[in-house]
Enzyme design. Structure first.
Site, PDB file in Angstrom:
ATOM      1  N   CYS A   1       0.813  -1.226   0.000  1.00 52.58           N
ATOM      2  CA  CYS A   1       0.000   0.000   0.000  1.00 52.58           C
ATOM      3  C   CYS A   1       0.846   1.275   0.000  1.00 52.58           C
ATOM      4  CB  CYS A   1      -0.941   0.005   1.200  1.00 52.58           C
ATOM      5  SG  CYS A   1      -2.081  -1.372   1.178  1.00 52.58           S
TER       6      CYS A   1
ATOM      7  N   HIS B   1      -3.431   7.207   2.519  1.00 52.35           N
ATOM      8  CA  HIS B   1      -3.782   5.878   1.999  1.00 52.35           C
ATOM      9  C   HIS B   1      -5.181   5.537   2.485  1.00 52.35           C
ATOM     10  CE1 HIS B   1      -3.925   1.767   0.946  1.00 52.35           C
ATOM     11  NE2 HIS B   1      -3.733   1.301   2.168  1.00 52.35           N
TER      12      HIS B   1
ATOM     13  N   ASN C   1     -10.030  -0.285  -0.378  1.00 60.37           N
ATOM     14  CA  ASN C   1      -8.571  -0.179  -0.305  1.00 60.37           C
ATOM     15  C   ASN C   1      -7.982  -0.694  -1.619  1.00 60.37           C
ATOM     16  OD1 ASN C   1      -5.838  -0.478   0.167  1.00 60.37           O
ATOM     17  ND2 ASN C   1      -6.064  -1.463   2.159  1.00 60.37           N
TER      18      ASN C   1
HETATM   19  N1  ACO Z   1     -18.661  -8.909   8.353  1.00 62.49           N
HETATM   20  C1  ACO Z   1     -19.200  -9.168   9.569  1.00 62.49           C
HETATM   21  N2  ACO Z   1     -18.441  -9.494  10.641  1.00 62.49           N
HETATM   22  C2  ACO Z   1     -17.108  -9.560  10.462  1.00 62.49           C
HETATM   23  C3  ACO Z   1     -16.500  -9.309   9.219  1.00 62.49           C
HETATM   24  C4  ACO Z   1     -17.334  -8.966   8.146  1.00 62.49           C
HETATM   25  N3  ACO Z   1     -16.860  -8.687   6.914  1.00 62.49           N
HETATM   26  N4  ACO Z   1     -15.158  -9.449   9.368  1.00 62.49           N
HETATM   27  C5  ACO Z   1     -14.928  -9.766  10.646  1.00 62.49           C
HETATM   28  N5  ACO Z   1     -16.101  -9.837  11.321  1.00 62.49           N
HETATM   29  C6  ACO Z   1     -16.311 -10.152  12.734  1.00 62.49           C
HETATM   30  C7  ACO Z   1     -15.177 -10.927  13.341  1.00 62.49           C
HETATM   31  O1  ACO Z   1     -15.329 -12.302  13.102  1.00 62.49           O
HETATM   32  C8  ACO Z   1     -15.308 -10.550  14.802  1.00 62.49           C
HETATM   33  O2  ACO Z   1     -16.330 -11.357  15.359  1.00 62.49           O
HETATM   34  P1  ACO Z   1     -16.200 -11.923  16.859  1.00 62.49           P
HETATM   35  O3  ACO Z   1     -16.107 -10.696  17.748  1.00 62.49           O
HETATM   36  O4  ACO Z   1     -17.440 -12.724  17.025  1.00 62.49           O
HETATM   37  O5  ACO Z   1     -14.921 -12.738  16.866  1.00 62.49           O
HETATM   38  C9  ACO Z   1     -15.815  -9.119  14.778  1.00 62.49           C
HETATM   39  O6  ACO Z   1     -16.353  -8.916  13.461  1.00 62.49           O
HETATM   40  C10 ACO Z   1     -14.744  -8.087  15.063  1.00 62.49           C
HETATM   41  O7  ACO Z   1     -13.601  -8.330  14.239  1.00 62.49           O
HETATM   42  P2  ACO Z   1     -12.308  -7.420  14.340  1.00 62.49           P
HETATM   43  O8  ACO Z   1     -11.260  -7.975  13.427  1.00 62.49           O
HETATM   44  O9  ACO Z   1     -11.944  -7.207  15.779  1.00 62.49           O
HETATM   45  O10 ACO Z   1     -12.876  -6.051  13.763  1.00 62.49           O
HETATM   46  P3  ACO Z   1     -12.163  -4.632  13.687  1.00 62.49           P
HETATM   47  O11 ACO Z   1     -12.988  -3.626  14.356  1.00 62.49           O
HETATM   48  O12 ACO Z   1     -10.699  -4.704  14.052  1.00 62.49           O
HETATM   49  O13 ACO Z   1     -12.252  -4.309  12.131  1.00 62.49           O
HETATM   50  C11 ACO Z   1     -10.805  -4.279  10.189  1.00 62.49           C
HETATM   51  C12 ACO Z   1     -11.589  -5.139  11.205  1.00 62.49           C
HETATM   52  C13 ACO Z   1     -11.801  -3.437   9.422  1.00 62.49           C
HETATM   53  C14 ACO Z   1     -10.079  -5.213   9.257  1.00 62.49           C
HETATM   54  C15 ACO Z   1      -9.812  -3.348  10.930  1.00 62.49           C
HETATM   55  O14 ACO Z   1      -9.097  -4.074  11.878  1.00 62.49           O
HETATM   56  C16 ACO Z   1      -8.846  -2.671   9.986  1.00 62.49           C
HETATM   57  O15 ACO Z   1      -9.220  -1.831   9.214  1.00 62.49           O
HETATM   58  N6  ACO Z   1      -7.559  -2.985  10.110  1.00 62.49           N
HETATM   59  C17 ACO Z   1      -6.513  -2.338   9.339  1.00 62.49           C
HETATM   60  C18 ACO Z   1      -6.525  -2.708   7.901  1.00 62.49           C
HETATM   61  C19 ACO Z   1      -5.362  -1.993   7.228  1.00 62.49           C
HETATM   62  O16 ACO Z   1      -5.118  -0.837   7.451  1.00 62.49           O
HETATM   63  N7  ACO Z   1      -4.582  -2.694   6.452  1.00 62.49           N
HETATM   64  C20 ACO Z   1      -3.353  -2.070   5.965  1.00 62.49           C
HETATM   65  C21 ACO Z   1      -3.314  -1.872   4.593  1.00 62.49           C
HETATM   66  S1  ACO Z   1      -3.720  -3.290   3.640  1.00 62.49           S
HETATM   67  C22 ACO Z   1      -2.315  -3.707   2.760  1.00 62.49           C
HETATM   68  O17 ACO Z   1      -1.247  -3.314   3.012  1.00 62.49           O
HETATM   69  C23 ACO Z   1      -2.490  -4.724   1.618  1.00 62.49           C
END
Ligand code: ACO
Length: 321
Positions: A112, A248, A278
């Protein structure tokens, strides 16, 4: 001698996949995706449409905006995580499409942060006097490396391309670039297999994006806060000197945290993650082109580009448009 952006362009595949469409693919809801990420839709490349196709559209639009012809280009850098082929590089494939012969052309892989890396590299080429006119692109078909059965990743990504023309100039343009990496975080965000596993073995492996989203989130927020400080200090600038933040586009909550660090009102932060998802290396130039074309970012304004991604890699470019 400065390196100055003189034209921007971008391209998004025609097919839009909304969160409602996503609900039909994996166990998710529009509400979950919006609340956690800010994403409402993403664009998906058509069958037979590849990264170089997206890059070519964006490149032609940037050339037109800069009033340049393909033969004026003497450096092509394509930032991509999803190259068309193992080789030649996507930059060489693009060079052929544009009918250019002989200039330097190569790909950069910093996930990214790829476009920010590529722009920093082009700046150094121009300031060293070896390049007059560079074409710098971020282009991705991320939809091809997501696991469409994994709801924790597939809802996040989209396809697209953004491009800039960077020219040697007496007028201030790029003021500084700051590029970093720390490979000790590779386990938090990666595609666990690649071509060095061998073509035959790769067919049997799950070569998809895997991510510990929560942990990535925390490191991203802290790291982007630090890169903002580093960039301001290096340029002896105050937060209020920055007119626009072009971050980003991974997650609206990460963008808001970085804007807060800059004490910046969200009116001065370019947000496209809602419409594009993204798009990895394409996200910063797509956002920049969007805000240049709709008239928000104007010539002479001070703009901070920043990104964070797999590696981990992170970086910023401060520039006057
Ligand atoms: N739909 C519904 N529920 C979901 C989904 C979905 N698509 N995905 C996960 N859940 C559930 C999980 O199973 C979990 O359930 P549980 O509590 O029963 O176990 C719950 O939602 C919470 O999951 P978390 O992973 O804790 O959710 P979070 O609030 O952290 O959000 C996210 C997840 C959006 C991925 C966030 O962590 C994020 O944006 N992280 C950073 C991503 C990023 O910046 N990446 C860098 C760049 S990418 C690259 O370099 C290629």
């Amino acid at each position: 001698m400065y390196a100055r952006i003189t034209g921007t362009g971008s391209y998004l595949p025609a097919r839009i996949m909304t969160n409602a469409d996503m609900e039909k693919v994996v166990d998710t809801t529009d509400e979950w995706i919006r609340d956690r990420t800010g994403i409402t839709q993403r664009h998906i490349a058509a069958a037979g449409e590849y990264t170089v196709d997206l890059a070519e559209h964006a490149a032609r639009r940037a050339l037109q905006a800069a009033g340049k012809k393909a033969e004026d280009i003497d450096l092509i850098i394509v930032a991509t995580t999803t190259p068309d082929r193992i080789f030649p590089s996507t930059a060489c494939l693009l060079q052929q499409r544009l009918g250019i012969h002989g200039c330097t052309a190569f790909d950069v892989q910093a996930v990214c942060t790829g476009f920010v890396y590529a722009l920093g590299i082009a700046n150094n080429f121009i300031r060293a006097g070896s390049t007059r006119c560079a074409l710098v692109i971020g282009a991705e078909t991320l939809s091809r490396i997501v696991d469409w059965k994994d709801r924790t990743t597939c809802v996040l990504f989209g396809d697209g391309a953004g491009a800039v023309i960077v020219e040697a100039s007496d007028e201030p343009g790029i003021l500084s670039s700051h590029l970093h990496a720390d490979g000790s975080y590779e386990h938090l965000l990666n595609v666990p297999y690649g071509i060095s596993h061998g073509v035959d073995q790769l067919r049997t492996l799950d070569a998809y994006i895997t991510m510990k989203g929560n942990e990535v989130f925390k490191v991203a927020v802290n790291t982007l806060g630090r890169i903002v400080d580093e960039t301001l200090e290096a340029n002896h600038l105050k937060k209020s000197d920055i007119n626009w933040l072009v971050p980003h586009q991974a997650n609206l909550r990460i963008i808001q945290a970085t804007a807060k660090k800059l004490s910046m009102n969200m009116d001065h932060v370019v947000v496209t993650v809602d419409k594009h998802g993204n798009t990895s290396a394409a996200s910063v130039p797509l956002a920049l082109d969007t805000a240049v074309r709709d008239g928000r970012i104007k010539k002479g304004e001070t703009v901070m580009l920043e990104a964070f991604g797999g590696g981990f890699t992170w970086g910023s470019v401060l520039l006057k448009l």
